[in-house]
Write a protein that holds these residues in place. Structure first.
Motif, PDB file in Angstrom:
ATOM      1  N   ARG A  18      37.657  49.764  36.546  1.00  0.00           N
ATOM      2  CA  ARG A  18      38.506  48.853  35.774  1.00  0.00           C
ATOM      3  C   ARG A  18      37.901  47.467  35.597  1.00  0.00           C
ATOM      4  O   ARG A  18      38.406  46.658  34.807  1.00  0.00           O
ATOM      5  CB  ARG A  18      39.878  48.737  36.434  1.00  0.00           C
ATOM      6  N   HIS A  19      36.824  47.171  36.313  1.00  0.00           N
ATOM      7  CA  HIS A  19      36.216  45.845  36.242  1.00  0.00           C
ATOM      8  C   HIS A  19      35.164  45.724  35.128  1.00  0.00           C
ATOM      9  O   HIS A  19      34.578  44.660  34.954  1.00  0.00           O
ATOM     10  CB  HIS A  19      35.564  45.498  37.585  1.00  0.00           C
ATOM     11  N   ALA A  68      33.249  49.473  42.372  1.00  0.00           N
ATOM     12  CA  ALA A  68      34.653  49.301  42.003  1.00  0.00           C
ATOM     13  C   ALA A  68      35.470  48.848  43.210  1.00  0.00           C
ATOM     14  O   ALA A  68      36.321  47.952  43.097  1.00  0.00           O
ATOM     15  CB  ALA A  68      35.211  50.602  41.441  1.00  0.00           C
ATOM     16  N   GLU A  69      35.211  49.438  44.380  1.00  0.00           N
ATOM     17  CA  GLU A  69      35.931  49.034  45.594  1.00  0.00           C
ATOM     18  C   GLU A  69      35.486  47.668  46.081  1.00  0.00           C
ATOM     19  O   GLU A  69      36.297  46.870  46.571  1.00  0.00           O
ATOM     20  CB  GLU A  69      35.714  50.079  46.695  1.00  0.00           C
ATOM     21  N   ASP A  72      37.168  45.172  43.974  1.00  0.00           N
ATOM     22  CA  ASP A  72      38.576  45.097  44.400  1.00  0.00           C
ATOM     23  C   ASP A  72      38.704  44.166  45.602  1.00  0.00           C
ATOM     24  O   ASP A  72      39.620  43.330  45.670  1.00  0.00           O
ATOM     25  CB  ASP A  72      39.094  46.486  44.796  1.00  0.00           C
ATOM     26  N   ASP A  73      37.790  44.304  46.552  1.00  0.00           N
ATOM     27  CA  ASP A  73      37.825  43.470  47.747  1.00  0.00           C
ATOM     28  C   ASP A  73      37.577  42.012  47.405  1.00  0.00           C
ATOM     29  O   ASP A  73      38.230  41.109  47.942  1.00  0.00           O
ATOM     30  CB  ASP A  73      36.783  43.969  48.757  1.00  0.00           C
ATOM     31  N   LEU A  75      38.320  40.471  44.634  1.00  0.00           N
ATOM     32  CA  LEU A  75      39.484  39.898  43.964  1.00  0.00           C
ATOM     33  C   LEU A  75      40.711  39.843  44.864  1.00  0.00           C
ATOM     34  O   LEU A  75      41.605  39.008  44.644  1.00  0.00           O
ATOM     35  CB  LEU A  75      39.776  40.686  42.689  1.00  0.00           C
ATOM     36  N   ARG A  76      40.766  40.698  45.877  1.00  0.00           N
ATOM     37  CA  ARG A  76      41.844  40.566  46.867  1.00  0.00           C
ATOM     38  C   ARG A  76      41.712  39.263  47.637  1.00  0.00           C
ATOM     39  O   ARG A  76      42.704  38.623  47.981  1.00  0.00           O
ATOM     40  CB  ARG A  76      41.815  41.754  47.845  1.00  0.00           C
ATOM     41  N   SER A  79      41.530  35.784  43.564  1.00  0.00           N
ATOM     42  CA  SER A  79      41.811  36.439  42.284  1.00  0.00           C
ATOM     43  C   SER A  79      41.204  35.721  41.081  1.00  0.00           C
ATOM     44  O   SER A  79      41.397  36.158  39.944  1.00  0.00           O
ATOM     45  CB  SER A  79      43.323  36.556  42.086  1.00  0.00           C
ATOM     46  N   SER A  92      33.480  38.482  49.754  1.00  0.00           N
ATOM     47  CA  SER A  92      33.411  39.806  50.373  1.00  0.00           C
ATOM     48  C   SER A  92      32.125  39.880  51.198  1.00  0.00           C
ATOM     49  O   SER A  92      31.070  39.425  50.762  1.00  0.00           O
ATOM     50  CB  SER A  92      33.406  40.887  49.294  1.00  0.00           C
TER      51      SER A  92
END
Length: 262
Positions: A18-19, A68-69, A72-73, A75-76, A79, A92
């Motif tokens: 999705r990124h 992708a993961e 995700d990390d 942006l967690r 953001s 990260s």
């Protein structure tokens, strides 16, 4: 160069999911992409240098995650858009392979042939240290260019690195296959290649296999568990030499599945 387009499609690990749209919006220039990556990642081995508490690292710090993961990390933790540099405590935490994998993913997203490489760097210590970098195909020059997105200002100063991370000199990094062949030809000392106190031809063998796997779209493999090998297994047998010579000479050849026996 014939065949470079094989390194444009995503592998499982380099697929940003999705990124992808966010990556498409980033600059195409390699140096700019490297700066963006340095603003979202920090290396687990250097957390103290960045003012972080090593005891608070989580399991993702030394685990190579699919991009992708990993994003995700990122942006967690913060953001904001990827091109906004984070403070070290909001990045990260990963390893050199995560840096190389991210650059590879970003370049592939922009249609540029790119690949992760496993080998040894000469710019962190007196010997050749186990390391992962990224190569991209420069269509204008007609050659692969070597990049190390991990080299930020802190590392440049600490290790007195004079070259730009987007243009690593070939004499400063040896792919695993090159290192293997130099050792086999008695032009290099196997004891100068390794990771920490694990050095020698056996470790060069590990990286030969990992580099062969990564060039076939397998950025992680069971060979990453080399620490699990008992000391009696940390050797190279005569029966392995012919295959290892062939993989070192042509690491990009079709994948040869080899399972560790430890």
């Amino acid at each position: 160069m014939e065949g470079v387009d094989r390194w444009v499609p995503y592998s499982t690990m380099t697929n940003p999911g999705r990124h992808a749209s966010a990556i498409t919006a980033l600059p195409t220039e390699v140096g700019a992409l490297i700066q963006i990556i340095q603003g979202v990642l920090v290396h687990s081995d250097w957390v103290k240098e960045y003012g972080l508490d090593e005891t608070k690292l989580n399991s993702t710090a030394r685990t190579t995650l699919p991009i992708a993961e990993r994003l995700d990390d990122v942006l967690r933790r913060d953001s904001q858009p990827l091109n906004v540099q984070r403070s070290a405590d909001k990045r990260s935490v990963g390893t050199c392979r995560d840096y190389a994998l991210m650059l590879c993913s970003f370049l592939r997203c922009k249609g540029i042939p790119a690949r992760v490489r496993c080998g040894f760097a000469a710019y962190f210590s007196n010997g050749w240290e186990d390391h992962w970098v990224c190569e991209y195909w420069d269509s204008g020059a007609g050659e692969w260019c070597l990049c190390d997105p991990q080299i930020d200002e802190m590392l440049r100063q600490r290790s007195q690195i004079s070259f730009a991370p987007a243009n690593v000199p070939r004499q400063s990094f040896m792919s695993a296959g090159e290192a293997w062949l130099e050792c086999r030809r008695a032009r290099a000392d196997p004891a100068s290649f390794g990771h920490g106190n694990v050095t020698g031809l056996w470790f060069v063998k590990i990286n030969v296999l990992r580099d062969h796997y990564v060039l076939n779209g397998r950025e992680t493999s069971s060979w990453d568990r080399w620490r699990d090998a008992p000391k009696p297994k940390r050797a190279v047998t005569g029966g392995e030499l012919e295959l290892l010579d062939a993989l070192a000479t042509s690491p990009e050849q079709p994948l040869v599945e080899i399972a560790p026996d430890w």
